[in-house]
Design an enzyme around this catalytic site. Structure first.
Site, PDB file in Angstrom:
ATOM      1  N   LYS A 175      25.930  16.215  51.111  1.00 58.17           N
ATOM      2  CA  LYS A 175      25.532  17.302  50.357  1.00 58.17           C
ATOM      3  C   LYS A 175      25.981  18.407  50.616  1.00 58.17           C
ATOM      4  O   LYS A 175      26.463  19.602  49.859  1.00 58.17           O
ATOM      5  CB  LYS A 175      25.527  16.433  48.573  1.00 58.17           C
ATOM      6  CG  LYS A 175      24.277  16.475  48.538  1.00 58.17           C
ATOM      7  CD  LYS A 175      23.681  16.623  46.819  1.00 58.17           C
ATOM      8  CE  LYS A 175      22.517  15.738  46.566  1.00 58.17           C
ATOM      9  NZ  LYS A 175      21.169  15.251  46.896  1.00 58.17           N
ATOM     10  N   LYS A 223      16.558  21.310  58.212  1.00 51.46           N
ATOM     11  CA  LYS A 223      16.572  22.230  57.033  1.00 51.46           C
ATOM     12  C   LYS A 223      15.806  23.475  57.499  1.00 51.46           C
ATOM     13  O   LYS A 223      16.962  24.477  57.102  1.00 51.46           O
ATOM     14  CB  LYS A 223      16.411  21.849  56.099  1.00 51.46           C
ATOM     15  CG  LYS A 223      17.115  20.641  55.231  1.00 51.46           C
ATOM     16  CD  LYS A 223      17.071  20.325  54.223  1.00 51.46           C
ATOM     17  CE  LYS A 223      17.551  19.369  53.200  1.00 51.46           C
ATOM     18  NZ  LYS A 223      16.394  19.010  51.646  1.00 51.46           N
ATOM     19  N   LYS A 261      25.141  12.582  59.782  1.00 51.95           N
ATOM     20  CA  LYS A 261      25.581  12.021  57.865  1.00 51.95           C
ATOM     21  C   LYS A 261      26.387  13.145  57.218  1.00 51.95           C
ATOM     22  O   LYS A 261      26.040  14.290  56.930  1.00 51.95           O
ATOM     23  CB  LYS A 261      23.803  11.479  57.707  1.00 51.95           C
ATOM     24  CG  LYS A 261      23.042  12.266  57.095  1.00 51.95           C
ATOM     25  CD  LYS A 261      21.781  12.443  55.921  1.00 51.95           C
ATOM     26  CE  LYS A 261      21.373  13.642  55.440  1.00 51.95           C
ATOM     27  NZ  LYS A 261      20.653  13.360  54.267  1.00 51.95           N
TER      28      LYS A 261
END
Ligand code: AMP
Ligand code: TRP
Length: 330
Positions: free
Chosen positions: A199, A114, A196
């Site tokens: 969203k 992230k 993966k």
């Protein structure tokens, strides 16, 4: 009376929930709600570790609650609450931050992933994120945490922090175990099936949302990336097909062999149509219930207020214990 074991889990209201959230998390919560005492939260404090538009955060928080309910989580049996309504989470998080190490937090793969997209200004919250998650879990003396595979490392940290606190002071926390489903533990990206499904992906074709209409689901599945082998097989050499098989297994509760047998001698396009219909059949009733619930703000408020009341009671008790052991005057 024998007391039930405790479960806690949560999802961030940082976007629309995906089929990965449903199969990796929510669908398993439904199965566990009868045997356990459950706390299911919407982790808005976690969501703000990356930038959020205030009005979207508000609407997504209620959308996630509606999805929990529409999927079949019973608000009479379980505490459904919004994380920021229970201040003990933020407070316990600070106390645990003071006994966390920079080294162990730097090793978290979610932080590494992230923070890459944040340029020079990496929010410190992104670094502390797993400590807040540990606080969520430990405050409820949780036995089991049902999550997808991607959260395993965070759970390991929660266990370490619990043990460290217990050893430094005296037994305070239960050391929680992960509960990771066999199927659905990691639903992959439809465009890059080695990543993966998330969203937060920029390409909408890479994920299926719980609220995607049937025609969108058909389109996304038909465009999903496969391979040139042309045989429906469960193999690491065919990650796209393997992922679609996993989706079917997780929804229908059947084995990989059963799916492969069904499609012997058949092509990918027939298989993809089947996969799309399986997903649509599962999601349509959920979507209909979400539509009803989302407009009933008073009902949602009643649920999250009642949930917060119960959560606050339990969480505060553990927080007090922590403060006392640390040496704070009470
Ligand atoms: P998040 O969307 O990061 O808040 O994740 C909420 C829950 O969904 C966690 O338990 C995750 O492990 C699970 N989850 C998220 N994405 C996936 C995925 N692609 N496959 C399986 N589980 C997932
Ligand atoms: N970090 C989790 C995720 O991104 C969400 C989460 C926050 C969570 N607190 C939790 C999951 C506590 C389980 C228990 O998926």
């Amino acid at each position: 009376m024998e007391t039930k074991k405790v479960i806690l889990s949560g999802i961030q209201p940082s976007g629309s929930l995906t089929l990965g959230n449903y199969l990796g998390a929510i669908k398993n919560w439904i199965k566990l709600q009868d045997q356990y005492e459950c706390y299911f939260c919407i982790v808005d404090l976690h969501a703000i570790t990356v930038k959020q538009e205030p009005k979207d955060l508000r609407s997504k928080t209620l959308e996630v609650l509606s999805i929990y309910l529409a999927c079949g989580i019973d608000p009479e049996k379980n505490a459904l609450f919004i994380q920021s309504h229970v201040p003990a989470h933020s407070e316990a998080s600070w106390l645990l931050t003071c006994s966390s190490y920079m080294g162990e937090l730097s090793r978290m793969t979610q932080f590494k992933d992230k923070s890459q997209s944040q340029g020079e200004s990496i929010p410190a919250g992104l670094f502390i994120y797993p400590v807040l998650m540990a606080a969520d879990i430990l405050l409820y003396q949780t036995d089991l945490v049902p999550v997808g595979q991607d959260q395993k490392q965070h759970l390991e940290l929660a266990r370490n922090l619990a043990e460290r606190f217990n050893n430094t002071y005296s037994p305070t926390f239960k050391v929680p175990d992960p509960y990771i489903p066999k199927e659905g533990a990691k639903i992959m990206d439809l465009q890059e099936p080695t990543k993966k499904m998330s969203k937060s992906s920029d390409n909408p074709n890479s994920f299926i949302l719980i609220l995607d209409p049937p025609e969108v689901i058909r389109k996304k599945i038909s465009r999903s990336v496969t391979d040139s082998i042309g045989i429906v097989n469960y193999s690491d050499d065919q990650p796209g097909i393997k992922n679609l098989i996993n989706i079917v297994c997780a929804i229908r509760g059947i084995t990989q062999e059963e799916v492969v047998d069904m499609f012997k001698g058949k092509g990918y396009s027939e298989f993809k149509s089947y996969v799309a219909e399986v997903i649509i059949e599962e999601l349509t009733p959920i979507q209909e219930k979400v539509k009803e619930l989302i407009s009933n703000k008073a009902y949602l408020e009643e649920i999250y207020k009642k949930g917060a009341e119960k959560a606050n009671y339990v969480a505060r008790k553990t927080l007090r214990k922590m403060q006392k052991k640390i040496g704070f005057i009470q």
